[in-house]
Design a protein around this motif. Structure first.
Motif, PDB file in Angstrom:
ATOM      1  N   ARG A 589       0.866  -1.278   0.015  1.00 23.71           N
ATOM      2  CA  ARG A 589       0.035  -0.081   0.068  1.00 23.71           C
ATOM      3  C   ARG A 589       1.076   1.141   0.039  1.00 23.71           C
ATOM      4  NH1 ARG A 589      -5.503   0.429   1.107  1.00 23.71           N
ATOM      5  NH2 ARG A 589      -5.231  -1.540  -0.086  1.00 23.71           N
ATOM      6  N   LEU A 590       1.962   1.297   0.691  1.00 20.71           N
ATOM      7  CA  LEU A 590       2.969   2.246   0.644  1.00 20.71           C
ATOM      8  C   LEU A 590       3.397   2.663  -0.841  1.00 20.71           C
ATOM      9  CD1 LEU A 590       5.048   1.552   3.799  1.00 20.71           C
ATOM     10  CD2 LEU A 590       3.477   3.509   3.479  1.00 20.71           C
ATOM     11  N   ASP A 591       3.564   1.367  -1.587  1.00 25.45           N
ATOM     12  CA  ASP A 591       4.182   1.671  -3.171  1.00 25.45           C
ATOM     13  C   ASP A 591       2.720   2.259  -3.867  1.00 25.45           C
ATOM     14  OD1 ASP A 591       6.619   0.895  -3.069  1.00 25.45           O
ATOM     15  OD2 ASP A 591       6.139  -1.291  -3.141  1.00 25.45           O
ATOM     16  N   GLU A 592       1.593   1.841  -3.545  1.00 23.15           N
ATOM     17  CA  GLU A 592       0.567   2.248  -4.254  1.00 23.15           C
ATOM     18  C   GLU A 592       0.523   3.739  -3.979  1.00 23.15           C
ATOM     19  OE1 GLU A 592      -2.510  -0.432  -3.079  1.00 23.15           O
ATOM     20  OE2 GLU A 592      -1.758  -2.123  -3.857  1.00 23.15           O
ATOM     21  N   LEU A 593       0.595   4.101  -2.732  1.00 23.32           N
ATOM     22  CA  LEU A 593       0.375   5.566  -2.595  1.00 23.32           C
ATOM     23  C   LEU A 593       1.479   6.453  -2.762  1.00 23.32           C
ATOM     24  CD1 LEU A 593      -1.552   5.113   0.841  1.00 23.32           C
ATOM     25  CD2 LEU A 593      -2.521   5.611  -1.270  1.00 23.32           C
ATOM     26  N   GLY A 594       2.592   5.767  -3.282  1.00 21.84           N
ATOM     27  CA  GLY A 594       3.790   6.743  -3.768  1.00 21.84           C
ATOM     28  C   GLY A 594       4.515   7.152  -2.531  1.00 21.84           C
ATOM     29  N   LEU A 595       4.570   6.593  -1.362  1.00 20.49           N
ATOM     30  CA  LEU A 595       5.286   6.608  -0.024  1.00 20.49           C
ATOM     31  C   LEU A 595       6.372   6.054   0.090  1.00 20.49           C
ATOM     32  CD1 LEU A 595       1.917   7.274   1.974  1.00 20.49           C
ATOM     33  CD2 LEU A 595       3.105   9.079   0.705  1.00 20.49           C
ATOM     34  N   THR A 596       6.807   4.929  -0.491  1.00 19.80           N
ATOM     35  CA  THR A 596       7.949   4.132  -0.217  1.00 19.80           C
ATOM     36  C   THR A 596       9.082   4.977   0.193  1.00 19.80           C
ATOM     37  OG1 THR A 596       6.727   2.359  -1.136  1.00 19.80           O
ATOM     38  CG2 THR A 596       9.203   2.303  -0.830  1.00 19.80           C
ATOM     39  N   ASP A 597       9.507   5.877  -0.708  1.00 21.93           N
ATOM     40  CA  ASP A 597      10.577   6.664  -0.652  1.00 21.93           C
ATOM     41  C   ASP A 597      10.569   7.789   0.294  1.00 21.93           C
ATOM     42  OD1 ASP A 597      11.599   5.280  -2.593  1.00 21.93           O
ATOM     43  OD2 ASP A 597      11.215   6.692  -4.391  1.00 21.93           O
ATOM     44  N   SER A 598       9.349   8.078   0.796  1.00 23.34           N
ATOM     45  CA  SER A 598       9.489   9.114   2.101  1.00 23.34           C
ATOM     46  C   SER A 598       8.818   8.348   3.367  1.00 23.34           C
ATOM     47  CB  SER A 598       8.301  10.313   1.638  1.00 23.34           C
ATOM     48  OG  SER A 598       6.940   9.553   1.163  1.00 23.34           O
ATOM     49  N   THR A 599       9.170   7.113   3.532  1.00 24.35           N
ATOM     50  CA  THR A 599       8.725   6.479   4.569  1.00 24.35           C
ATOM     51  C   THR A 599       9.807   5.714   5.199  1.00 24.35           C
ATOM     52  OG1 THR A 599       6.244   6.531   3.815  1.00 24.35           O
ATOM     53  CG2 THR A 599       6.719   5.030   5.675  1.00 24.35           C
ATOM     54  N   ILE A 600       9.994   5.555   6.411  1.00 23.54           N
ATOM     55  CA  ILE A 600      10.875   4.846   7.163  1.00 23.54           C
ATOM     56  C   ILE A 600       9.906   3.713   7.816  1.00 23.54           C
ATOM     57  CG2 ILE A 600      12.322   4.534   9.504  1.00 23.54           C
ATOM     58  CD1 ILE A 600      13.068   7.261   8.710  1.00 23.54           C
TER      59      ILE A 600
END
Length: 795
Positions: A589-600
């Motif tokens: 879901r982090l990937d789908e929301l485009g948040l992987t690169d901004s999430t620890i």
């Protein structure tokens, strides 16, 4: 004009040449600013149009306002493209290029406003008449400015004022016009600080005291355990509002303990009052009546009644005021001989300052944080830690792109002490949460959630373990804290009941800077592995004598059969794989929301599980490595890749995450940053419900230092006088399973470790709160219902 011809310089009003920078950027700034304002203004309608509810749309608007600088940069890019094309077209003085320029402007502006261009915030406003109309209007304005011409230094200043001032003004207006995140700051907890209040009147034989009250065991209503000032009527206590309490509010709830009906079967009427400077500001006559038997009984007569003033919870205070709490009998009272046993009073009496804080968006210096604690997760049953079975493909992938700690330890071998450490960064002897008699997290400590909330993080926790709950004050700093109790029986809620709600929360809060805490319990009994994972891993046949209660029903005093041992191991592996499956859903879901690169993302456990490694099963009863050696993985922006050697405690996770977020988490001593600092090369762990030989309910400490582990059954003796039979020592490198006790040959070294334990414990106990309360009847019932058989956290 040739395609690669230089940009023609335009004539200024006085006939001089205008530099291309002054001819393009004034228009670009105006266009970018207006497009940004339009994008934010349309966000609410756009969010609603893609199916988000009112609350989610509200959060999107706040996020746009918080991140207006980044959004403005995208808008200015669209403005630059439009201005360059317009400049070329106007210079050509031909209809074709002008129409082409007009079309390019519509596409560039429309792509930004309508949202066809990928957004850094994970949402794309939908196509609507309003968005098309705004784009067309901005296009015509830009064309008009280019024809003026709108150029030169003065125009650049004017354009900057419009382009920057418009979005900045809108962002400020949104922040002021919409509520931020609610924040609670506990100024004073009267129960945890018993010295700040004094009894004025009290019943002979039943003095006012700090304790726990539980109106009812019904999990569905506000009837659970609360730390309380217990005041058997008639009684009164008072306190003076300290200077730091100026403008804060006094909050409390009036209620009884359900044991009242043992001494007063017919019930009792109790009057509760709150007086400020001798003036009654709140009063209620509470008719406490027993609940009729039956499956649909009504507990509304036993819920907590909260102190209120002018329709708001709590009473406003000023420094120096004297607050008095009173209890007295109403019309129905128990017999005088039994009145001493009546336990009523004020639950959770606190001086609290409430307010709001603006929400922020994630940045490189303050990324999103997802903190996953997998309850009962053994380190050695994960692929990234060398397990041959493919139990954790998603976590293995997470470890491959982040930092994996080889020798991390929990602070305890069971949930309450260890989880309190994961929230505060403190060892159990400092935070004081050590067992059923001391399990309420003190309000005096700053938790990780509170530190991140102060940094603008929107916070939420989704919990599957029913003892990690607001009644124990584990919700400090969380705007959303969800541990469902939808029945009369407490139960572990596996990830299929927890993670979907967390994913929905992520969808709604994706634009914001957020901290998400997940406490998942799939490896914990009662095991309910996903059928697909059972099939994928394969399992030994279920033994004919496998208990109905599963592993919880296997006897502790009888050696397991080979079939029982193998089936228990396979069942545990399939449950670990189930937990990994749901962790994968979160990462996806982090990937789908485009948040992987901004999430620890941080993954660890609160403790492990013995699966007959030392002849027993379960946890909390010992401090063997299978119980306290933990997985620990960190991945995301600012986290290097690799394997980190050296001994650490996972209680340093909160200090590390706080630093990575640019937040402050005050602790005693020197906090350790797991990413930047050298390993302490030591870790202290313990349990207060241990077994040592035939003795039960023992306090056992363990210290891993360097390559050795020392266990000590606590006693008040000096290190030199501790019997060798109260010590164990193992080589963690050559004997990771801790099967060969070396105490007879390394007793002197073990006593050196014992002295070091004493130093660490003395330092920790200096920070311990003066009072840490335990469970009431509600908490004991929960422990029994989830398999802690004696209701005291002991199996």
């Amino acid at each position: 004009m040739a395609p690669n011809a230089p940009l023609p310089e335009r004539d200024a009003p006085d006939g001089s040449e205008i530099h291309p920078f002054f001819g393009v950027f004034p228009i670009a700034l105006v266009v970018g600013g207006l497009l940004t304002v339009a994008r934010v203004w349309l966000e609410r309608e756009a969010a609603l149009s893609v199916g988000l509810d009112e609350a989610a749309a509200h959060l999107r608007v706040q996020a746009r306002a918080a991140g207006w600088m980044d959004l403005l940069a995208e808008g200015v890019i669209a403005g630059v493209v439009s201005s360059l094309v317009l400049t070329y077209a106007i210079a050509s003085r031909r209809t074709g290029p002008l129409l082409f320029a007009f079309l390019v402007m519509l596409v560039a502006g429309g792509a930004f406003v309508i949202g066809f261009a990928e957004s850094a915030y994970g949402s794309t406003p939908g196509l609507s008449p309003a968005s098309v109309g705004i784009t067309l209007a901005v296009t015509l304005l830009a064309y008009g400015l280019a024809r003026l011409p709108f150029a030169g230094p003065v125009a650049l200043i004017f354009g900057a004022a419009i382009g920057l001032g418009g979005p900045a003004g809108l962002a400020r207006w949104v922040r002021e016009a919409t509520p931020g995140m609610p924040v609670r700051d506990v100024v004073l907890d009267l129960v945890a600080e018993p010295g700040v209040w004094s009894a004025v009147t009290e019943r002979s034989g039943a003095p006012a005291t700090a304790g726990i009250l539980t109106p009812s065991g019904d999990q569905r209503t506000d009837t659970g355990d609360k730390p309380a000032i217990v005041m058997t009527p008639p009684a009164s206590v008072e306190f003076v509002v300290p200077g730091r309490g100026e403008g804060a509010r006094f909050e409390a709830a009036a209620g009884l303990d359900e044991t009242l009906f043992q001494s007063a079967p017919g019930g009792a009427d109790v009057i509760y009052r709150v007086l400020v400077d001798e003036e009654v500001v709140w009063e209620t006559n509470y008719a406490h009546r027993p609940i009729p038997p039956g499956p649909e009984f009504d507990t509304t007569g036993q819920v907590w009644r909260h102190v209120e003033q002018d329709g708001l919870r709590g009473v406003t205070l000023h420094a120096g005021q004297v607050v008095r709490l009173e209890t007295d009998w109403g019309e129905l009272r128990p017999e005088a001989a039994k009145a001493d046993a009546v336990r009523v009073g004020f639950g959770s009496p606190m001086i609290v300052r409430t307010g709001s804080r603006p929400r922020e968006v994630a940045t490189t210096s303050a990324p999103n944080i997802v903190f996953i604690v997998m309850d009962t997760q053994r380190r050695d049953r994960m692929g990234c830690y060398g397990y041959a079975r493919d139990t954790t493909p998603n976590l293995d992938a997470l470890a491959a792109r982040g930092l994996r700690f080889e020798d991390a330890y929990t602070t305890s071998s069971w949930t309450w002490p260890s989880t309190a450490s994961l929230h505060t960064g403190l060892p159990p002897d400092a935070h004081g949460v050590r067992g059923a008699s001391a399990c309420t997290l003190s309000q005096r400590f700053v938790t990780l959630a509170e530190a991140l909330q102060a940094r603008g993080y929107t916070t939420a926790a989704f919990v599957g373990n029913p003892i990690v709950e607001p009644d124990r004050a584990f919700d400090q700093g969380f705007e959303t804290f969800r541990v469902e109790k939808d029945s009369l029986r407490a139960a572990f809620r596996m990830s299929d009941e927890v993670v979907p709600s967390a994913l929905d929360w992520m969808d709604q809060n994706a634009p914001l800077r957020f901290f998400l805490y997940l406490h998942l319990v799939d490896p914990h009994t009662p095991h309910r592995p996903h059928p697909a994972e059972v099939e994928r891993l394969g399992m030994a046949p279920r033994p004919a004598d496998w208990p109905e209660r599963g592993l919880d029903g296997v006897r502790h005093d009888v050696p397991p059969t080979p079939g029982t041992r193998q089936y228990a191991s396979d069942l545990y592996d399939a449950s670990v794989a189930t937990g990994d499956r749901w962790v994968g859903a979160v990462l996806d879901r982090l990937d789908e929301l485009g948040l992987t690169d901004s999430t620890i993302v941080c993954f660890t456990s609160d403790h492990g599980e013995e699966l007959f490694d030392h002849g027993d099963h379960g946890h909390g009863h010992e401090v063997w490595s299978e119980l306290v050696r933990a997985p620990l993985i960190l991945a995301g922006p600012g986290i290097p890749r690799g394997v980190r050697l050296g001994v650490v405690s996972n209680r340093y996770v909160p200090t590390t995450l706080a630093r990575l977020a640019g937040a402050d988490l005050p602790l005693f001593g020197e906090p350790v940053d797991l990413v930047e600092d050298a390993s302490p090369d030591q870790a202290l762990f313990s349990t207060t419900k241990g077994k040592w030989g035939t003795a039960r309910y023992q306090t056992i400490y363990g210290l891993r230092r360097g390559s050795t582990v020392t266990h000590w059954r606590e006693s008040p003796l000096d290190p030199a006088d501790v019997a060798a039979s109260d010590l164990r020592r193992f080589d963690a490198l050559s004997d990771p399973g801790e099967t060969e006790d070396l105490i007879t040959v390394t007793e002197a070294d073990a006593r050196g470790d014992l002295a070091r334990m004493g130093e660490l414990l003395e330092e920790a106990r200096e920070a311990r709160p003066p009072l840490v309360l335990g469970v009431g009847s509600g908490g004991r019932s929960t422990l029994e219902q989830i398999g802690y058989a004696d209701g005291d956290g002991n199996r």
